[in-house]
Write an enzyme that holds these catalytic residues in place. Sequence first.
Site, PDB file in Angstrom:
ATOM      1  N   GLN A   1       0.818  -1.212   0.000  1.00 54.86           N
ATOM      2  CA  GLN A   1       0.000   0.000   0.000  1.00 54.86           C
ATOM      3  C   GLN A   1       0.852   1.263   0.000  1.00 54.86           C
ATOM      4  O   GLN A   1       0.324   2.367   0.059  1.00 54.86           O
ATOM      5  CB  GLN A   1      -0.937  -0.011   1.216  1.00 54.86           C
TER       6      GLN A   1
ATOM      7  N   TYR B   1     -11.374   6.581  19.404  1.00 58.08           N
ATOM      8  CA  TYR B   1     -12.307   5.832  18.562  1.00 58.08           C
ATOM      9  C   TYR B   1     -12.152   4.313  18.698  1.00 58.08           C
ATOM     10  O   TYR B   1     -12.810   3.557  17.989  1.00 58.08           O
ATOM     11  CB  TYR B   1     -12.183   6.317  17.109  1.00 58.08           C
TER      12      TYR B   1
ATOM     13  N   HIS C   1      -1.141   0.156   5.493  1.00 55.46           N
ATOM     14  CA  HIS C   1      -1.819   1.091   6.394  1.00 55.46           C
ATOM     15  C   HIS C   1      -1.009   2.347   6.709  1.00 55.46           C
ATOM     16  O   HIS C   1      -0.700   2.650   7.856  1.00 55.46           O
ATOM     17  CB  HIS C   1      -2.210   0.388   7.697  1.00 55.46           C
TER      18      HIS C   1
ATOM     19  N   TYR D   1      -8.394 -10.758  11.095  1.00 55.44           N
ATOM     20  CA  TYR D   1      -8.388 -11.657   9.947  1.00 55.44           C
ATOM     21  C   TYR D   1      -8.069 -13.092  10.327  1.00 55.44           C
ATOM     22  O   TYR D   1      -8.424 -14.023   9.607  1.00 55.44           O
ATOM     23  CB  TYR D   1      -7.386 -11.159   8.891  1.00 55.44           C
TER      24      TYR D   1
ATOM     25  N   GLU E   1     -15.781   2.058   8.630  1.00 52.00           N
ATOM     26  CA  GLU E   1     -16.383   3.099   9.447  1.00 52.00           C
ATOM     27  C   GLU E   1     -16.409   4.459   8.761  1.00 52.00           C
ATOM     28  O   GLU E   1     -15.478   4.814   8.036  1.00 52.00           O
ATOM     29  CB  GLU E   1     -15.591   3.267  10.758  1.00 52.00           C
TER      30      GLU E   1
END
Length: 381
Positions: free
Chosen positions: A91, A261, A159, A272, A251
């Site tokens: 990513q 949060y 991430h 996972y 979300e």
Amino acid sequence: MPRNLLTAACATAMLALFATGCAAQEKTRLPFQSTPMGQFKEPWAMTFLPDGRLLVSEKKGALKLVALGATPAGNKVGDISGVPAVAYGGQGGFGDVVLHPQFASNGWVYLSYAEAGEDDTRGGAVARAKLILDEKGGGALSDLSVIWRQVPKVSGNGHYGHRIAFGPDGKLWITSSERQKFTPAQDMKSNLGKIIRLNDDGSVPADNPFAKQGGVAAQVWSLGHRNALGIAFDSQGRLWEQEMGPKGGDELNLIERGRNYGYPIVSNGDHYDGRDIPDHPTRPEFEAPKVSWNPVISPAGLLIYSGKAFPDWNGDAFIGGLSSKSLVRIEFEGTRAREAARYDMGQRIREVEQGPDGNLWLLEDEKEGSGGRLLKLSPVG
């Protein structure tokens, strides 16, 4: 075949045909026309310049300047040199690109990207630079300086988050994901898994909620986030953020000063590997999402619409869907939100922007040789 089995088989076939027909019919009922306007290699983000030209970031480390024509063949695409080296893989790579609110007078652009560290580590970074355009349809970045980094740099390629936006307060806001390391999202000695608020030069505002703690904690506006890939302000100045949940539990959050949060302590999804994560209602001290998705939409890119081309959608949010290959429209009622519509785009949607003319513009995520198109969504007729 026995008569009852034949009847059941026919009924199943008819239902499948009906469902297929309905799906095809829904595709023809899209409330906009989608026009391909170009194609890029792993595009990740875009922003419009005041003159209507478009900056597009490509994940491997290229920044393109696009003068849009009536068709893709009429586009003039130039290169912007001086982009910092990116840690490409997974990513990671070149991320967001946004303009300073006073770009027309100061020329500052802000870039996010994955940056290599020592011992095979990486982390997100944000830099600012002057954008100098030339007469040949390209340009260069000058006076580039890194004004923020994820702390610490860690192993892995997932991430980063690193979506960036300027708020009505003129501050720079950054989504810093938890790099698939889970616990840093709750650790105030790390700025991973947090929403960051800075001055435009990277310094820390004195009124940040944790400013007195010093260090990276001073940068933090909110904590307990997973993989935050969209951030936008509504017309009332409220900050909204969307993030990918684990296995389930994507979300949309209303971001408030100093709030937690909950990730990875709570989530509406699970790990996972099958391990359970308690759902948000079990821990009311943590902020719960305003919208949660399971099955997931894999959200990427967030826009709150304010244009005139689609007046009925003024104030609505649009989220690009990756695995859902969709554009998701959100309606708000004050601080409440709900999914109002989901439009099947047939490809993974990485980015959503609003053009100067009020049209919606999308970037497809390029995966396995398909996608990567720039799409203009305009009113039907």
